[in-house]
Design an enzyme around this catalytic site. Structure first.
Site, mmCIF file in Angstrom:
data_model
loop_
_atom_site.group_PDB
_atom_site.id
_atom_site.type_symbol
_atom_site.label_atom_id
_atom_site.label_comp_id
_atom_site.label_asym_id
_atom_site.label_seq_id
_atom_site.Cartn_x
_atom_site.Cartn_y
_atom_site.Cartn_z
ATOM 1 N N GLU A 197 -1.639 -4.936 11.871
ATOM 2 C CA GLU A 197 -1.325 -4.028 10.553
ATOM 3 C C GLU A 197 -2.497 -3.093 10.368
ATOM 4 O O GLU A 197 -3.909 -3.653 10.214
ATOM 5 C CB GLU A 197 -1.183 -5.028 9.509
ATOM 6 N N ARG A 200 -6.856 2.454 4.895
ATOM 7 C CA ARG A 200 -7.957 2.557 4.027
ATOM 8 C C ARG A 200 -8.912 3.434 4.743
ATOM 9 O O ARG A 200 -9.984 3.776 4.031
ATOM 10 C CB ARG A 200 -8.616 1.223 3.756
ATOM 11 N N LYS A 237 5.050 -9.419 1.129
ATOM 12 C CA LYS A 237 3.811 -9.878 1.398
ATOM 13 C C LYS A 237 3.464 -10.579 0.074
ATOM 14 O O LYS A 237 3.509 -10.219 -0.718
ATOM 15 C CB LYS A 237 2.798 -8.543 1.466
#
Length: 320
Positions: A41, A45, A129
């Protein structure tokens, strides 16, 4: 279950990565895959996230890629165009998630409450999630919610590590966990790819939990089986218990077959935490399985034989 999500479930542990540069992308993913974790994943960022996903997708197409920390529809579009198979967000933004679904993508929103989860499921999100997992009550919280939301499927991230990974994966409604313990940022910056491979392999081994279950010994008939069982029981000072088709010694460490069974000499049972995950990961290590031998109980696969014998013994995986 969706094909991509089924692959996520089989892999079990999805490394979460914030790349510092595009140059890290291929060696890091090769290290993860060599250690048994062909997935990542890639978080948005950092500025290089999109290009890292594109490079990995083009040069390592076997790698299952997701994009994480996706906050906007624009980021989602870029991630999917680059090759991300699923989109993960830290929170539940209906607009972003609906946009991903409308584009035919897999949307995995960050959720922390039953209300958010219910809304996301009704929107069409096939997996959720749970973030931050430990801070929000961990697997205990999800077991309480799962009693009501029985069709919910979660990937848990935030505070998951080698010590508690099986607490999460031991709950059937949790399909995978995300973590960084096998690819910490300082190790990535140091370029210590061998360490990442070793940590990934250790993470897989911990997840699978392989251990000897019992040894089965073939006999020609019941009398021969009883003689063998009594001999082992006497030598080891263990009890002997007669079953329908076999005789057990001790706490079923030995199973003496009353008639010849699978394997020239008998069989060896290897316990594991999840048969499907073990078949997948051992398959990546070159082990072949006789999938026709798979035993399913109440919708869950609980046993499967390897295709080949070892020293005259058939070997099968069994659910703990």
């Amino acid at each position: 279950m969706n094909e991509v999500l089924e692959q996520v479930r089989k892999i079990g542990i999805i490394p979460v990565i914030a790349f510092n540069s595009v140059e890290e992308a291929l060696p890091l993913c090769k290290a993860l895959a060599d250690g048994g974790l062909p997935a990542a994943e890639v978080t948005f960022r950092t500025a290089c996230a999109e290009e890292c996903i594109r490079k990995i997708h083009e040069e390592m197409p076997e790698m299952l890629l997701g994009a994480g920390t996706v906050l906007t529809t624009e980021q989602a579009d870029r991630a999917m165009a680059a090759g991300a198979s699923f989109i993960v967000a830290p929170g539940f933004d209906p607009n972003v998630m609906q946009h991903v679904i409308d584009k035919g993508g897999i949307a995995m929103p960050g959720t922390a409450t039953a209300g958010e989860m219910q809304q996301a499921m009704n929107m069409g999100c096939d997996a959720l999630k749970f973030f931050p997992a430990e801070a929000n009550g961990g697997v205990g919280m999800l077991k309480n919610i799962g009693a009501a939301l029985k069709s919910a499927k979660w990937m848990c991230t935030g505070g998951v590590n080698a010590k508690n990974v099986n607490d999460y994966l031991g709950y059937d409604q949790i399909i995978a966990v995300g973590g960084t313990w096998m690819c910490k940022s300082d190790v990535i910056k140091a370029g210590d790819w061998a360490k990442i491979t070793a940590m990934s392999q250790e993470a897989v081994d911990v997840m699978l939990g392989l251990e000897l279950g019992h040894i089965g010994i073939n006999s020609e008939n019941e009398a021969e089986a009883m003689a063998t069982a009594n001999l082992l029981g006497s030598l080891l000072n263990k009890k002997v218990a007669v079953g329908n088709s076999s005789i057990f010694v001790g706490s079923k460490e030995f199973e003496i077959m009353k008639a010849p069974g699978r394997g020239k000499n008998g069989h060896i049972a290897i316990k594991c935490n999840d048969v499907d995950r073990a078949v997948y990961h051992l398959g990546r290590r070159g082990v072949k399985f006789d999938l026709d031998s798979m035993v399913n109980k109440n919708g869950k696969n609980i046993a499967c034989y390897m295709a080949d014998e070892v020293a005259g013994f058939a070997i099968h995986l069994v659910q703990k």
